[in-house]
Design an enzyme around this catalytic site. Structure first.
Site, PDB file in Angstrom:
ATOM      1  N   HIS A   1      40.390 109.973 -43.231  1.00 10.26           N
ATOM      2  CA  HIS A   1      41.828 109.859 -43.522  1.00 10.26           C
ATOM      3  C   HIS A   1      42.597 111.101 -43.070  1.00 10.26           C
ATOM      4  O   HIS A   1      43.521 111.544 -43.746  1.00 10.26           O
ATOM      5  CB  HIS A   1      42.044 109.607 -45.014  1.00 10.26           C
TER       6      HIS A   1
ATOM      7  N   GLN B   1      41.050 101.147 -41.542  1.00  5.63           N
ATOM      8  CA  GLN B   1      42.472 100.865 -41.342  1.00  5.63           C
ATOM      9  C   GLN B   1      42.867 100.860 -39.864  1.00  5.63           C
ATOM     10  O   GLN B   1      44.033 100.635 -39.547  1.00  5.63           O
ATOM     11  CB  GLN B   1      43.328 101.912 -42.077  1.00  5.63           C
TER      12      GLN B   1
ATOM     13  N   ASP C   1      36.333 109.403 -49.099  1.00  6.63           N
ATOM     14  CA  ASP C   1      36.212 107.950 -49.002  1.00  6.63           C
ATOM     15  C   ASP C   1      36.386 107.458 -47.575  1.00  6.63           C
ATOM     16  O   ASP C   1      37.022 108.094 -46.739  1.00  6.63           O
ATOM     17  CB  ASP C   1      37.259 107.270 -49.888  1.00  6.63           C
ATOM     18  N   GLU C   2      35.823 106.303 -47.324  1.00  5.60           N
ATOM     19  CA  GLU C   2      36.069 105.479 -46.133  1.00  5.60           C
ATOM     20  C   GLU C   2      35.870 106.218 -44.812  1.00  5.60           C
ATOM     21  O   GLU C   2      36.581 105.974 -43.845  1.00  5.60           O
ATOM     22  CB  GLU C   2      37.471 104.866 -46.212  1.00  5.60           C
ATOM     23  N   VAL C   3      34.904 107.111 -44.766  1.00  4.78           N
ATOM     24  CA  VAL C   3      34.502 107.666 -43.472  1.00  4.78           C
ATOM     25  C   VAL C   3      33.741 106.569 -42.727  1.00  4.78           C
ATOM     26  O   VAL C   3      32.775 106.011 -43.250  1.00  4.78           O
ATOM     27  CB  VAL C   3      33.631 108.921 -43.646  1.00  4.78           C
TER      28      VAL C   3
END
Length: 639
Positions: free
Chosen positions: A384, A409, A448-450
């Site tokens: 992010h 995303q 998160d969300e790597v």
């Protein structure tokens, strides 16, 4: 306000592609023909098959940014329109907010002009209106308190005092506490009648304060009689919560006497269920002025929530002034057609920015501290980080192939590289400033969300993995986060993060708090590994989730829908084995801002579910009552 010159209407059809198709129609209300233009819109329902367009050419996409060209030679005359379809979507549209969130035209001259957009229409299926969110409800006791107290043995009177005031002999800090809650009330209900006076009134009732060492710091007791109210408290927080309860009781009795009364006799004994009673706000996707953040802190205090988790950075923007790196809040916040960051999620032709100065932060921290709200800052790393990398390009491995990986995303190469020495120099300086600004014992570092596959095309990262014997993205992430945790420990702070911090070996469990968001079971898994846990599952506590399946209900739906009844009824602790319950420190609401393009949508999605989570955080399960909650929730202040 200038008249609308262009408008983009959109509908979604379930047929016409694996995930249906969009039909867009651009209307030209200007006085001149439109030719040689390009159309941009932003949408969370992304295009992944560029060639699946009809009557348009797909030019490019960056995350939620989409750009199209009309057929060669097309001219849209004044009063006419151009229609095209897009079929190659990455998922079905499920709600009216799943279409274009903003749009603009780039004219042949290079000028960018705004295009108005509407909510997405549903074609070839039934578009039901959203259902009622709250029943009429029922009260067993006619008192307006939210969250409901742990124990109450009181009965209502026929009348209520005009004001409550400190009894003679109250200490200066007790009088000041009354003033603090009175000021809070006036900020939240500017038209409301004051529940307190700092001087005695013949039409009022005295509050007799007493500090009780036997009570916990956040606990209090109220004893009602026709002459006075006894207020015993364990600490300053408990005293504030007691006064807030009295203000709520007074406000309900005064504004809705047909439903609510003020206690004439009896007692309230109260203390919170959990020590962590949180609410998160994402200010990266949409910027909230300082006044809005200040009001949200007031609302949290009104509901006895004691943690404000401030999500200050993400792909879309870096919002915190860092004096060591001024480009973070110049290059790293500007989104626009010709800016370092392309438009995303609601902004269009006009550039947008916005950040919080260190003076802004100091003022908000002072306000929150006075209200016993702890602000936990979040700097989301290593993923992010698009805005960070735009602001500081030296943080990237120049040898890494562009777009070698994409986040969920859709952002390319958006994670800070653990193999670049400047990454750690950067974080050291950032953390030095953060710990000076925020007295919280925790700094939230995201985690998160790597995307799986991150850094694998980076020669520097490959070299580091060979040197350290690491295999894959998440082992490298664990290596990185362990270094970050060391930085925090040296600065006397603890690490908070999302549940993915545990991936790839994680970090030391000592002094680490993780938030379980992906699904409820994750919290139990983390507790078994030895982590302290805050429960914030998207299925119940993400306030951007739609509140019903109906097409016309706004919000996201990746975690399903969360009706207010579901959010209220969900009990995170009930899923924990008895031997792990001590690891569960509390619960938290999360306000992710992709869908919050207006104050109306914010208030519709956040309330009454924030009130429901506040009650889950405070009220014992045995004392909860959905029908009672439904009667009291409409009294909630809004943003």
């Amino acid at each position: 306000m200038a008249p609308v010159s262009y408008r983009l209407e959109a509908s979604w059809q379930p047929d016409g592609g694996a995930f249906g198709r969009f039909t867009f129609t651009l209307f030209n209300f200007s006085a001149v023909p439109l030719a040689g233009f390009r159309l941009v819109y932003t949408s969370l329902t992304r295009v992944i098959v560029p060639e699946a367009c009809d009557n348009a050419t797909f030019l490019r996409r960056n995350a939620n940014f989409h750009e199209f060209a009309p057929p060669v030679g097309l001219t849209v005359a004044p009063g006419e329109s151009w229609t095209f379809t897009v079929s190659g979507l990455h998922r079905n549209a499920r709600h009216c907010t799943d279409g274009a969130k903003s749009a603009y035209l780039t004219l042949a001259s290079g000028e960018h002009v705004a295009v108005a957009v509407s909510d997405l229409l549903l074609e070839n299926a039934v578009s039901d209106p959203p259902p009622q969110r709250l029943p009429e409800g029922k009260l067993d006791l006619p008192f307006s308190m939210q969250p409901w107290p742990a124990q109450i043995d009181a009965w209502a009177g026929d009348r209520f005092p005009v004001v409550l005031y400190p009894a003679p002999g109250a200490a200066p800090d007790e009088i000041a506490a009354v003033g603090e809650v009175l000021a809070l009330f006036h900020r939240l209900f500017s038209e409301g009648h004051a529940p307190f006076s700092l001087v005695a009134s013949s039409q009022g009732r005295a509050i007799v304060f007493s500090k009780n060492a036997a009570l916990a710091p956040e606990a209090y007791q109220l004893a009602f009689s026709t002459k006075e109210i006894g207020l015993a408290y364990g600490g300053a927080a408990g005293r504030q919560y007691a006064l807030t309860t009295l203000a709520q009781l007074m406000n309900g009795a005064r504004t809705h006497p047909d439903k609510f009364r003020f206690p004439a006799q009896g007692t309230i004994s109260d203390a919170p269920r959990y020590s962590w009673r949180g609410c998160h706000l994402d200010v990266s996707r949409q910027f909230y002025p300082t006044s809005d953040v200040s009001r949200l802190i007031d609302i949290l205090a009104w509901f006895k929530l004691n943690i404000f988790h401030w999500h200050l950075t993400d792909d879309e923007a870096w919002r915190l002034e860092i004096k060591a790196f001024p480009t973070l809040t110049t290059l790293g916040v500007l989104r626009g057609p010709d800016e370092p960051l392309l438009p995303q999620l609601g902004n269009g032709a006009e550039p947008v920015g916005g950040f919080y100065s260190q003076d802004d932060v100091k003022a908000l921290v002072a306000q929150a501290t006075a209200l016993h709200v702890e602000i936990v800052p979040e700097i989301d790393i290593p993923g992010h980080s698009t805005a960070t990398l735009v602001a500081l390009p030296d943080l990237a491995d120049g040898q890494e192939a562009p777009e070698s990986y994409h986040s969920v995303q859709g952002y390319p190469n958006n994670a800070l590289n653990p193999a670049i020495e400047f990454t750690y120099e950067f974080l050291e300086k950032v953390l030095d400033e953060i710990v000076e600004l925020f007295p919280s014992q925790y700094v939230h570092i995201g985690g998160d969300e790597v995307a799986n596959g991150s850094w694998l095309a980076s020669p520097l990262a490959k070299k580091l993995m060979e040197k350290e014997g690491l295999s894959g993205t998440f082992a490298l992430q664990s290596f990185f986060l362990k270094k970050v945790k060391q930085m925090l420990t040296v600065r006397g702070r603890k690490l908070a993060g999302w549940n993915e911090v545990a991936h790839g070996g994680g970090v030391s469990t000592e002094g680490t708090l993780l938030m379980a968001w992906e699904r409820p079971e994750v919290g139990i898994e983390l507790a078994r590994e030895g982590y302290d846990v805050v429960m914030t599952p998207g299925q119940a506590y993400y306030l951007d989730m739609a509140q019903a399946d109906a097409w016309q209900e706004p919000g996201a739906s990746w975690a399903g829908t969360a009706t207010p009844a579901h959010t209220y009824g969900y009990d995170a602790e009930g899923e924990f084995p008895e031997e792990l319950k001590s690891r569960m420190k509390g619960v938290q609401a999360c306000i992710w801002s992709e869908h919050f393009l207006s104050r109306g949508y914010f208030n519709r999605l956040v309330f009454p579910r924030l009130c429901a989570i506040a009650e889950a955080a405070w009220t014992p399960k045995s004392a909860k009552d959905w029908q009672r909650f439904a009667v009291i929730a409409p009294l909630s202040p809004k943003l």
